[in-house]
Design an enzyme around this catalytic site. Structure first.
Site, PDB file in Angstrom:
ATOM      1  N   HIS A 195       0.829  -1.211   0.000  1.00 11.69           N
ATOM      2  CA  HIS A 195       0.000   0.000   0.000  1.00 11.69           C
ATOM      3  C   HIS A 195       0.860   1.257   0.000  1.00 11.69           C
ATOM      4  CE1 HIS A 195      -3.576  -2.332   0.410  1.00 11.69           C
ATOM      5  NE2 HIS A 195      -3.230  -2.827   1.580  1.00 11.69           N
ATOM      6  N   ARG A 296      -9.698   3.241  -7.586  1.00 11.50           N
ATOM      7  CA  ARG A 296      -9.944   2.366  -6.435  1.00 11.50           C
ATOM      8  C   ARG A 296     -10.926   3.063  -5.496  1.00 11.50           C
ATOM      9  NH1 ARG A 296      -4.111   2.534  -7.038  1.00 11.50           N
ATOM     10  NH2 ARG A 296      -3.275   0.543  -7.762  1.00 11.50           N
ATOM     11  N   ARG A 332     -13.461   0.899 -10.466  1.00 11.16           N
ATOM     12  CA  ARG A 332     -13.598  -0.426  -9.860  1.00 11.16           C
ATOM     13  C   ARG A 332     -14.557  -0.348  -8.682  1.00 11.16           C
ATOM     14  NH1 ARG A 332      -8.274  -3.022  -7.388  1.00 11.16           N
ATOM     15  NH2 ARG A 332      -8.744  -1.614  -5.666  1.00 11.16           N
ATOM     16  N   ASN A 448      -0.764  -7.050  -9.456  1.00 15.66           N
ATOM     17  CA  ASN A 448      -0.311  -7.171  -8.067  1.00 15.66           C
ATOM     18  C   ASN A 448      -0.873  -8.437  -7.419  1.00 15.66           C
ATOM     19  OD1 ASN A 448       0.709  -4.655  -8.635  1.00 15.66           O
ATOM     20  ND2 ASN A 448      -0.778  -3.540  -7.409  1.00 15.66           N
ATOM     21  N   ASP A 449      -2.191  -8.580  -7.501  1.00 14.76           N
ATOM     22  CA  ASP A 449      -2.821  -9.770  -6.920  1.00 14.76           C
ATOM     23  C   ASP A 449      -2.561 -11.014  -7.763  1.00 14.76           C
ATOM     24  OD1 ASP A 449      -3.997  -9.123  -4.449  1.00 14.76           O
ATOM     25  OD2 ASP A 449      -5.590  -8.022  -5.447  1.00 14.76           O
TER      26      ASP A 449
END
Length: 573
Positions: A195, A296, A332, A448-449
């Site tokens: 983060h 986000r 998103r 990233n995920d």
């Protein structure tokens, strides 16, 4: 860690290509002390009634400080401090602690016992235990630090441009930072997709993670932070400052190129920005970004006692659409759960445990379990679209099957959203990208995920950095499968993970068939420069060379060897 032979230098993993010089401000950890730690006055353990007075004063001081901090904070951070101040001022909580101290219980033990009791009471009452748990712990940490004479834990108030140094930064701590005063971020833990690193990219400031030993730096000392080399230098010389300034000037030259993203032979590649808040979009006004590839929205939902209303959400989305002035905007839906719990839900501790890890209730799973969250958000998005006259692209996070994609698409289209997509963040979605694209209009790959789920490695753990490398051939294979499905169906495939901000990896992604790349705004100029110096055929050759390798280091070297030497020199690759 400090570099042997140079007591002024520490090294970590740099994120981005920028540098900065400024004073250190440490984010202090909560005090870890024994429950029977005494309160000292002039070096001597205080008596029972003196301790009681110290504890009472500590609660008052902490409450006043939190209220003052709230008053000076922006609308995003203010509720965090107001909620904690309310608990620090709670008369019942204070009275019980003071009664225990008056009976001779050590003050730290008394505070811990009362805080634990209040948490149990709130849990039993169903009174938003998840939200209050963090606030209670914050009050405990601040009061204990106050009575023992320790520095206040948490994010200090930034009053001048500073280098923020921490062991690690949580989303709540990031939310409370004065963004205008952040010159750079340095952490001992975390990885390039943590983060803290993502937040630094949003602010276009340098970030270094996995820099062991930096929390020993005193507040106020001057350091140079060089994200290109991953170096933190204490008391930088004028020569070192000049070197950073030269590279900053070179980056400004790249920023003067504001043309649309494209390869040397004219193959278009949209270069868009990742944002986390309305303010991020408003900072893009006049910028050369071609749109927002990822908004986000969960920043509106975190650390709140109640969910954001339809009106509140609609206003935020309208402001983002207005700031982008007709450029594409991809939003998103809320990605809650895991390390981003939605505290206002008041979920039971047992259920909450399942939300706090990446394989639990998060992303689309959370909004399907609590459908009212998604229903209100989709209505707000549709209303913002109608009121501004500007279309919006909406996508769901953590979709794993074609059935989930179909469900989400139906909900979004029924709400009035025309362009509906999903994120590809898990191997199952990449493997079945074709069937998913049969249900939606586009997909966006969240690298990233995707890397952490493919390699079974928590992206917040710096110790697993090698496994989490975006150069892992297995990750590249999955990205290639998803882009191939898009080509076969003539549907757009974007990449919105931080992987896209690496100029060499960006060439690989273009070679694999990504039609748009979304990244931190500060990364766009060097990525544009790299893409513009290569033909589409060259990017395919770079991608092929990387995917032929056995490991991430070899993949990077194989790709780098094919990058135009001028680009390597211009970007210091």
């Amino acid at each position: 860690m400090a570099v042997e032979g140079d007591a002024r230098a520490w090294h970590g993993v740099g994120v981005g290509r920028a540098g900065a010089v400024g004073p250190v401000v440490q984010v202090r950890s909560a005090p870890r002390v024994a429950s029977d730690t005494p309160v000292l006055i002039d070096g001597i353990p205080a008596g029972r009634w003196a301790v009681r007075s110290v504890v009472a004063d500590a609660f008052a001081t902490v409450a006043a400080g939190l209220r003052q901090r709230a008053a000076r904070s922006d609308s995003q951070a203010r509720p965090i401090f107001e909620s904690a101040a309310e608990l620090a001022d709670d008369r019942a909580l204070q009275s019980e602690v003071l009664a225990r101290v008056a009976d001779g219980e050590p003050p730290v033990a008394a505070i811990d016992a009362v805080i634990a009791g209040f948490a149990s009471y709130l849990t039993a009452a169903g009174d938003y235990p998840a939200a209050r748990e963090a606030d209670l712990q914050a009050v405990r940490d601040r009061v204990v630090a106050q009575i023992l004479g320790y520095p206040q834990p948490g994010v200090p108030e930034l009053i001048e441009p500073s280098v923020v140094v921490a062991r690690e930064l949580s989303l709540a701590e990031i939310s409370s930072l004065n963004q205008d005063c952040v010159l750079a971020i340095v952490t001992e833990l975390g990885g390039p997709t943590s983060h803290a690193a993502i937040f630094a990219g949003q602010l276009e400031v340098p970030c270094i993670v996995q820099a062991g030993g930096v929390t020993s730096l005193p507040d106020g000392v001057m350091v140079a932070v060089d994200a290109t080399t991953g170096a933190i230098t204490l008391d930088p010389t004028q020569s070192e400052r000049d070197d950073l300034e030269r590279r900053r000037a070179a980056m400004l030259t790249l920023l003067s190129d504001t043309a649309a993203g494209a390869t040397r032979d004219g193959h278009a590649v949209a270069l868009e920005a990742n944002i986390s808040a309305v303010a991020d979009a408003e900072r893009l006004v006049g910028n050369s970004v071609e749109g927002v590839g990822l908004y986000r929205t969960e920043s509106m939902f975190l650390d709140r006692m109640v969910a954001p209303t339809l009106t509140e959400q609609c206003d935020a989305y309208m402001r983002v659409l207005a700031a982008m002035d007709g450029k594409p905007v991809t939003i998103r839906t809320v990605d809650g759960g895991a390390d981003k719990p939605l505290k206002f839900l008041g979920i039971s501790p047992e259920t909450l445990d399942g939300m706090h890890h990446g394989l639990g209730i998060r992303g689309y799973r959370l909004t399907s379990l609590y459908p009212e969250i998604l229903e209100v958000q989709l209505r707000a998005l549709a209303e913002a679209q109608e009121l501004t006259g500007r279309p919006v692209r909406v996508m769901a996070p953590m979709v794993t099957t074609a059935r989930e994609a179909r469900e989400f698409a139906k909900l979004a289209r029924n709400a009035g959203i025309a362009q509906v997509g999903v994120m590809v963040e898990v191997p199952s979605a990449a493997l079945r990208a074709g069937q998913i694209l049969d249900e939606v209009d586009f997909i966006s790959i969240g690298t990233n995920d995707l890397a952490q789920y493919t390699m079974a490695a928590d992206r917040t753990l710096g110790e697993l950095d090698d496994l989490l490398s975006p150069w892992q051939p297995a990750v590249l294979d999955l990205i290639a499968m998803a882009t191939r499905a898009g080509r076969e169906r003539a549907k757009p495939v974007a990449v919105c993970g931080e992987l896209a901000s690496d100029p060499v990896l960006a060439l690989v992604l273009v070679g694999l068939g990504a039609g748009s790349l979304s990244m931190a705004p500060g990364a766009i100029a060097p990525v544009r420069h790299a893409i513009r110096r290569h033909t589409a055929k060259q990017t395919r050759a770079i991608a092929h060379a990387a995917m032929e390798q056995a490991g991430p280091a070899q993949a990077f070297q194989a790709a780098l060897a094919l990058v135009d030497p001028r680009v390597r020199g211009d970007l210091g690759l």
